[in-house]
Design a protein around this motif. Structure first.
Motif, short mmCIF file in Angstrom:
data_model
loop_
_atom_site.label_atom_id
_atom_site.label_comp_id
_atom_site.label_asym_id
_atom_site.label_seq_id
_atom_site.Cartn_x
_atom_site.Cartn_y
_atom_site.Cartn_z
N HIS A 120 0.83 -1.22 0.00
CA HIS A 120 0.00 0.00 0.00
C HIS A 120 0.86 1.27 0.00
O HIS A 120 0.47 2.27 -0.61
N LEU A 121 2.01 1.21 0.65
CA LEU A 121 2.87 2.39 0.71
C LEU A 121 3.47 2.71 -0.66
O LEU A 121 3.51 3.88 -1.07
N ALA A 122 3.93 1.68 -1.37
CA ALA A 122 4.59 1.91 -2.66
C ALA A 122 3.61 2.36 -3.74
O ALA A 122 4.02 2.93 -4.75
N ASN A 123 2.33 2.10 -3.53
CA ASN A 123 1.31 2.48 -4.51
C ASN A 123 0.42 3.62 -3.98
O ASN A 123 -0.72 3.77 -4.41
N PHE A 124 0.97 4.40 -3.09
CA PHE A 124 0.22 5.48 -2.45
C PHE A 124 -0.27 6.51 -3.45
O PHE A 124 0.47 6.94 -4.34
N ASP A 125 -1.52 6.89 -3.28
CA ASP A 125 -2.14 7.95 -4.08
C ASP A 125 -2.64 9.01 -3.09
O ASP A 125 -3.54 8.75 -2.28
N GLY A 151 0.40 -9.50 7.92
CA GLY A 151 0.57 -9.99 6.56
C GLY A 151 1.91 -9.59 5.96
O GLY A 151 2.73 -8.91 6.58
N THR A 152 2.12 -10.01 4.72
CA THR A 152 3.38 -9.72 4.03
C THR A 152 3.14 -9.67 2.53
O THR A 152 2.06 -10.02 2.04
N SER A 153 4.13 -9.23 1.79
CA SER A 153 4.13 -9.27 0.33
C SER A 153 5.56 -9.10 -0.14
O SER A 153 6.46 -8.84 0.67
N ARG A 154 5.78 -9.27 -1.43
CA ARG A 154 7.12 -9.08 -1.99
C ARG A 154 7.24 -7.78 -2.77
O ARG A 154 8.15 -7.60 -3.58
N GLU A 155 6.32 -6.86 -2.53
CA GLU A 155 6.41 -5.52 -3.14
C GLU A 155 7.73 -4.88 -2.77
O GLU A 155 8.10 -4.82 -1.59
N ASN A 156 8.47 -4.39 -3.77
CA ASN A 156 9.81 -3.83 -3.52
C ASN A 156 9.91 -2.45 -4.16
O ASN A 156 10.18 -2.33 -5.36
N PRO A 157 9.72 -1.39 -3.40
CA PRO A 157 9.76 -0.04 -3.96
C PRO A 157 11.15 0.40 -4.41
O PRO A 157 11.28 1.43 -5.07
N GLY A 158 12.18 -0.35 -4.04
CA GLY A 158 13.53 0.04 -4.44
C GLY A 158 14.11 -0.78 -5.57
O GLY A 158 15.29 -0.66 -5.89
N LYS A 159 13.29 -1.61 -6.23
CA LYS A 159 13.82 -2.56 -7.21
C LYS A 159 14.46 -1.89 -8.42
O LYS A 159 15.35 -2.47 -9.06
N ASN A 160 14.04 -0.68 -8.76
CA ASN A 160 14.60 0.01 -9.92
C ASN A 160 15.80 0.89 -9.57
O ASN A 160 16.41 1.48 -10.46
N ALA A 202 10.71 6.82 -7.94
CA ALA A 202 9.33 7.25 -7.67
C ALA A 202 8.65 6.42 -6.58
O ALA A 202 7.97 6.98 -5.71
N PRO A 203 8.78 5.08 -6.59
CA PRO A 203 8.13 4.31 -5.52
C PRO A 203 8.67 4.65 -4.14
O PRO A 203 7.91 4.64 -3.16
#
Length: 456
Positions: free
Chosen positions: A57-62, A93-102, A116-117
């Motif tokens: 949710h943080l990496a896709n914040f609007d 919970g957990t997920s593999r969302e990685n805002p620093g992957k790029n 940007a993420p």
């Protein structure tokens, strides 16, 4: 007057609200970490937000929509956390969302698109008034935490700083900066129990098992399961000698065409000479036969699969799965979860039949152990270790004003705070992995206990 039984004093830290998130694969004692940290902060009057599903949710914040309480985050209050430390699973919970992957180099931190993420994460946290973030996860999550710190260092326009503390998590135990990670010994206990069961079954049926366990880079689980389970041999990537390696041209499973590098030349991939591995395992089988024990259990790390020749991979999985494989930039394929031990068992059986003059070959079964260990109820050791890490996050932020550190534990649960810079490769912005050191006492422990094989 304070005594050895005095409760800790409430800190005077300038913290109003902290966030906690868990990222990557589950691990036993996850809730011990989360609940211990949240209890300490909440009891000290510092509000705790538990972000659901890692960075999702943080990496896709609007900013126009904001973050919804209940779905994006929950409030973790001291009064609601009793009994939670010992529960299996992950309460947030957990997920593999990685805002620093790029962000792969320092220069990428200044690239608006690549970073940007990370900016959205900062904006999301600030929208909720979060003063500090506690991230719990593996080496990728440590890398993300370090990138968030660096991103703030280089972008003062973000305003007030969000301090970041990381807590190390991986049942693979391949983490630089801490002796053992929480959940490792719980996973080993469960795996070892299964290996012991198989050994009893093997003895009864005069049969063999070859078992594949988790550990893409390092063989800590393999060795732990083999040592505590009384297996006859443990093999990880660390054990492969130089002469067992070779290269082959990489080609596309979809078409059979060669993969070309940036210069237009065929890409070569490092592969394991499987016959060498089979030879070594058959030598263990022969040694057991010489001891009048024609049965046993062999344990291997899943990471070996990534270095199998493509023709061997093709024989391990259905044709449609094989054709769906896509290489990474190094020509390797994502096959660490590949169940290759059935194929390995057939090769061992055929070789043993020939060398031992067996009428029907070796009765050997390949089994894969994995996800069933990740949310197993934690042992007391892992609950205590996880609890100390959670409390360590509180002490780092609220009592010591730390920022950009990983909480570690050494010796008799003494807290240590490791700066991110000590744990990262600053050029590649990657966390340093910790493999089993060949020749170390832990490595040699398996050699002393498993079936003895004379050198050729």
């Amino acid at each position: 007057m304070t005594t050895p039984l005095s409760s800790p004093q409430k800190p005077t830290a300038n913290l109003r609200r902290v966030g906690i998130l868990f990222s990557g694969g589950p691990a036993p004692a996850a809730n011990a970490v989360i609940a211990s940290a949240a209890s300490c902060f909440s009891r000290a009057g510092i509000e705790v937000l538990g972000f659901r599903n890692g960075y999702k949710h943080l990496a896709n914040f609007d900013a126009a929509k904001g973050l919804a309480e209940g779905s994006a985050y929950v409030r973790l209050k001291y009064g609601d956390l009793e009994g939670k430390r010992t529960e299996p699973g992950i309460m947030i919970g957990t997920s593999r969302e990685n805002p620093g992957k790029n962000v792969k180099t320092g220069a990428d931190l200044a690239d608006p698109q690549a970073s940007a993420p990370l900016r959205r994460v900062c904006e999301a946290l600030k929208s909720l008034g979060v003063d500090a973030l506690i991230s719990i996860g593996g080496d990728d999550t440590l890398t993300t935490a370090a990138k968030l710190k660096l991103f703030q260092d280089r972008n003062p326009d973000l305003g007030s700083r969000i301090r970041i503390v990381h807590l190390p998590k991986t049942i693979d135990n391949d983490y630089e900066g801490i002796d053992f990670t929480f959940g490792y010994f719980t996973a080993v206990e469960m795996l070892a129990r299964e290996v012991r069961n198989l050994l009893a079954d093997a003895a009864a049926a005069q049969a063999w098992y070859v078992v594949q366990v988790m550990g893409r880079k390092a063989a800590w689980l393999t060795y732990g399961a083999a040592i505590a389970g009384e297996a006859q041999l443990a093999v990880g990537l660390e054990d492969i000698p130089e002469e067992w390696w070779t290269e082959e041209p990489a080609w596309l499973p979809q078409t059979g065409e060669p993969i070309l590098d940036a210069q237009g030349k065929p890409m070569m991939r490092k592969v394991l000479r499987v016959e060498k591995l089979v030879d070594r395992m058959v030598r263990t089988v022969k040694a057991r036969y010489a001891e009048k024990k024609p049965y046993g259990v062999l344990v291997v790390a899943e990471g070996l699969a990534e270095f199998l020749p493509l023709e061997e991979i093709k024989k391990c999985i259905p044709e449609d799965q094989f054709r769906a494989l896509k290489p990474d930039t190094f020509g390797h394929f994502p096959v660490s979860q590949l169940n290759f031990v059935s194929r390995l068992g057939r090769l061992i059986s055929a070789r043993a039949k020939e060398e031992l003059n067996l009428k029907d070959g070796l009765k050997i079964t390949g089994l894969q152990f994995g996800y069933e260990v990740r949310c197993h109820p934690a042992t007391a050791f892992d609950i205590a270790l996880g609890s100390q890490l959670g409390v360590g996050a509180y002490r780092a932020l609220a009592e010591q004003g730390k920022d950009g550190v990983m909480v570690s534990v050494t010796g008799p649960f003494e807290l240590v705070y490791k700066p991110f810079e000590e744990l990262m490769d600053v050029k590649t912005l990657r966390a340093k992995a910790r493999l089993i050191r060949v020749g170390s006492d832990f490595h040699q422990l398996a050699r002393y206990l498993e079936t003895h094989v004379e050198e050729c």
